[in-house]
Design an enzyme around this catalytic site. Sequence first.
Site, PDB file in Angstrom:
ATOM      1  N   ARG A   1       0.945  -1.356  -0.051  1.00 53.65           N
ATOM      2  CA  ARG A   1      -0.170   0.208   0.013  1.00 53.65           C
ATOM      3  C   ARG A   1       0.951   1.195  -0.071  1.00 53.65           C
ATOM      4  O   ARG A   1       0.702   2.118  -0.706  1.00 53.65           O
ATOM      5  CB  ARG A   1      -1.084   0.025   1.301  1.00 53.65           C
ATOM      6  CG  ARG A   1      -1.621   1.410   1.292  1.00 53.65           C
ATOM      7  CD  ARG A   1      -3.012   1.381   2.264  1.00 53.65           C
ATOM      8  NE  ARG A   1      -2.872   0.536   3.301  1.00 53.65           N
ATOM      9  CZ  ARG A   1      -2.195   0.656   4.526  1.00 53.65           C
ATOM     10  NH1 ARG A   1      -1.245   1.581   4.832  1.00 53.65           N
ATOM     11  NH2 ARG A   1      -2.210  -0.240   5.397  1.00 53.65           N
TER      12      ARG A   1
ATOM     13  N   LYS B   1      -9.003   5.961 -19.012  1.00 53.17           N
ATOM     14  CA  LYS B   1      -9.402   6.547 -20.241  1.00 53.17           C
ATOM     15  C   LYS B   1      -8.295   6.409 -21.347  1.00 53.17           C
ATOM     16  O   LYS B   1      -7.906   5.452 -21.346  1.00 53.17           O
ATOM     17  CB  LYS B   1      -9.815   8.373 -20.106  1.00 53.17           C
ATOM     18  CG  LYS B   1     -10.984   8.382 -19.019  1.00 53.17           C
ATOM     19  CD  LYS B   1     -12.309   7.456 -19.066  1.00 53.17           C
ATOM     20  CE  LYS B   1     -13.019   7.423 -17.760  1.00 53.17           C
ATOM     21  NZ  LYS B   1     -13.259   8.701 -17.103  1.00 53.17           N
TER      22      LYS B   1
ATOM     23  N   ASP C   1      -7.816  18.839 -14.132  1.00 50.39           N
ATOM     24  CA  ASP C   1      -8.030  17.397 -14.800  1.00 50.39           C
ATOM     25  C   ASP C   1      -7.686  17.183 -16.191  1.00 50.39           C
ATOM     26  O   ASP C   1      -8.332  17.774 -16.999  1.00 50.39           O
ATOM     27  CB  ASP C   1      -9.438  16.996 -14.285  1.00 50.39           C
ATOM     28  CG  ASP C   1      -9.810  15.623 -14.778  1.00 50.39           C
ATOM     29  OD1 ASP C   1      -9.286  14.816 -15.545  1.00 50.39           O
ATOM     30  OD2 ASP C   1     -10.882  15.114 -14.217  1.00 50.39           O
TER      31      ASP C   1
ATOM     32  N   TYR D   1     -16.605  16.818 -14.663  1.00 52.13           N
ATOM     33  CA  TYR D   1     -17.093  15.172 -14.596  1.00 52.13           C
ATOM     34  C   TYR D   1     -17.977  14.991 -13.170  1.00 52.13           C
ATOM     35  O   TYR D   1     -18.103  15.488 -12.388  1.00 52.13           O
ATOM     36  CB  TYR D   1     -15.894  14.415 -14.195  1.00 52.13           C
ATOM     37  CG  TYR D   1     -16.096  13.111 -14.114  1.00 52.13           C
ATOM     38  CD1 TYR D   1     -16.527  12.403 -15.274  1.00 52.13           C
ATOM     39  CD2 TYR D   1     -15.980  12.301 -13.033  1.00 52.13           C
ATOM     40  CE1 TYR D   1     -16.979  10.931 -14.909  1.00 52.13           C
ATOM     41  CE2 TYR D   1     -16.184  10.854 -12.739  1.00 52.13           C
ATOM     42  CZ  TYR D   1     -16.645  10.140 -13.907  1.00 52.13           C
ATOM     43  OH  TYR D   1     -17.008   8.735 -13.671  1.00 52.13           O
TER      44      TYR D   1
HETATM   45  C1  LIG Z   1     -13.656   9.255 -15.745  1.00 54.85           C
HETATM   46  C2  LIG Z   1     -13.287  10.446 -15.363  1.00 54.85           C
HETATM   47  C3  LIG Z   1     -13.063  10.740 -13.996  1.00 54.85           C
HETATM   48  C4  LIG Z   1     -13.234   9.557 -12.951  1.00 54.85           C
HETATM   49  O1  LIG Z   1     -12.141   8.616 -13.063  1.00 54.85           O
HETATM   50  P1  LIG Z   1     -12.544   7.024 -12.672  1.00 54.85           P
HETATM   51  O2  LIG Z   1     -11.189   6.415 -13.240  1.00 54.85           O
HETATM   52  O3  LIG Z   1     -13.954   6.774 -13.380  1.00 54.85           O
HETATM   53  O4  LIG Z   1     -12.767   6.920 -11.002  1.00 54.85           O
HETATM   54  C5  LIG Z   1     -12.732  11.872 -13.504  1.00 54.85           C
HETATM   55  N1  LIG Z   1     -12.407  13.117 -14.348  1.00 54.85           N
HETATM   56  C6  LIG Z   1     -12.825  12.767 -15.833  1.00 54.85           C
HETATM   57  C7  LIG Z   1     -12.784  13.969 -16.911  1.00 54.85           C
HETATM   58  C8  LIG Z   1     -13.053  11.400 -16.316  1.00 54.85           C
HETATM   59  O5  LIG Z   1     -13.724  11.315 -17.487  1.00 54.85           O
END
Ligand SMILES: *Cc1c(COP(=O)(O)O)cnc(C)c1O
Length: 392
Positions: free
Chosen positions: A48, A197, A172, A100
């Site tokens: 961890r 993604k 982000d 998001y």
């Molecule tokens: C999918 C997404 C998240 C969250 O990520 P997870 O891996 O699904 O927890 C955060 N920000 C954006 C822009 C996203 O597309």
Amino acid sequence: MSLALNSLLIHGGVDGDKTTGAVNVPIYQTSTYKQSELGVNTGWEYSRTGNPTRAALEALIADLEGGEYGLAFASGLAAIHTVLSLFTAGDKIIISDNIYGGTFRILDKVFKPLGLAYEITDTTDTAKIAAAIDSNTKAIYIETPANPLLSVTDIQATAELARKAGVLLIVDNTFLTPYLQRPLTLGADIVIHSGTKYLGGHSDTISGLVALKDKAIAERLFFLQNAIGGVLSPFDSFLVIRGIKTLGVRMDRHVENAQRIAEWLETSGYVKKVYFPGLASDPGYAVQKKQADGPGAMISFVLNEEFDYRAFFRNLKLITLAESLGGVESLVCHPASMTHASIPADIRHKTGIVDELIRFSVGIEDVNDLIDDLQQAIEAARIVNDKMGGGV
Ligand SMILES: *Cc1c(COP(=O)(O)O)cnc(C)c1O
């Protein structure tokens, strides 16, 4: 030797395995590490706290974003949770008005009850951000292009504002990835990714990443990562490293396909509105061009009234209706009922996330097949007007 980004994607972070010469970082599938005597270890204690496969990915994302430190988490939201845990009750965070859905949800339903306030602002307008900053403000949290309306925020201008106000700028960067946009080099303090993604890129793992330059904030984040515990597993760390190796070639194709499709949609006569910062008609076009090496491959659009968007989703044959984005395969989603359902309808509608909005994550299939599928699904969604005859 300093490497260009396309080389860093393959050789950045930890390049292979020194012990065996393996060209890939092994999956260290272990929870713990032998200590030769009390207080003496190899630098690894418990997975961890730290794991060599995860550490390789963490070093890689730091390299790609132009940062000093990287952290890997079990999901994008685990990364966001850890970063938001830098703040305490009484603090305020300014967020973009399209963001998001899960980011909004964790702020509204998890951190707000603990006393952390947020204020929603149109961050595409720097003056509006400035007006929202008060003595409690500790951070500005943006996505650019934002999810799902692809609105573009000027990172450099926002970073200058943040620096003057003594608050952090958190970006982000999921939609563009460091291949197209590197917020830390534009003055941002912390970059967050859903590695689920484009970085993973194959819709086969959930993961989150953070990159930053500042040592004191990094030390606090490493503490929080270990204390909260939402870390990425060794196997998933391997998958994300593997995905990143082809990020450049994938993104080139993603962007090329998206540009073609956005231009086709805009002139097709089928749509009321196309949101894509790669179109010269898009309000975010100039800023996007200044701060990124491409517009990404997310397109949102609204069909003309003579088409039923529900029937459009139903009639797609090649493009898949699913949550998520950024995989090699094309995916569409309905933000109002899927990714953004956790945002109350009144806030959603005010910001343009209407019920008819369709979000398209353009994959790397043959672009003509994608256009053919869109066209046949739109045509099949034409609402038959009985008064005009031809109805039953
Ligand atoms: C999918 C997404 C998240 C969250 O990520 P997870 O891996 O699904 O927890 C955060 N920000 C954006 C822009 C996203 O597309």
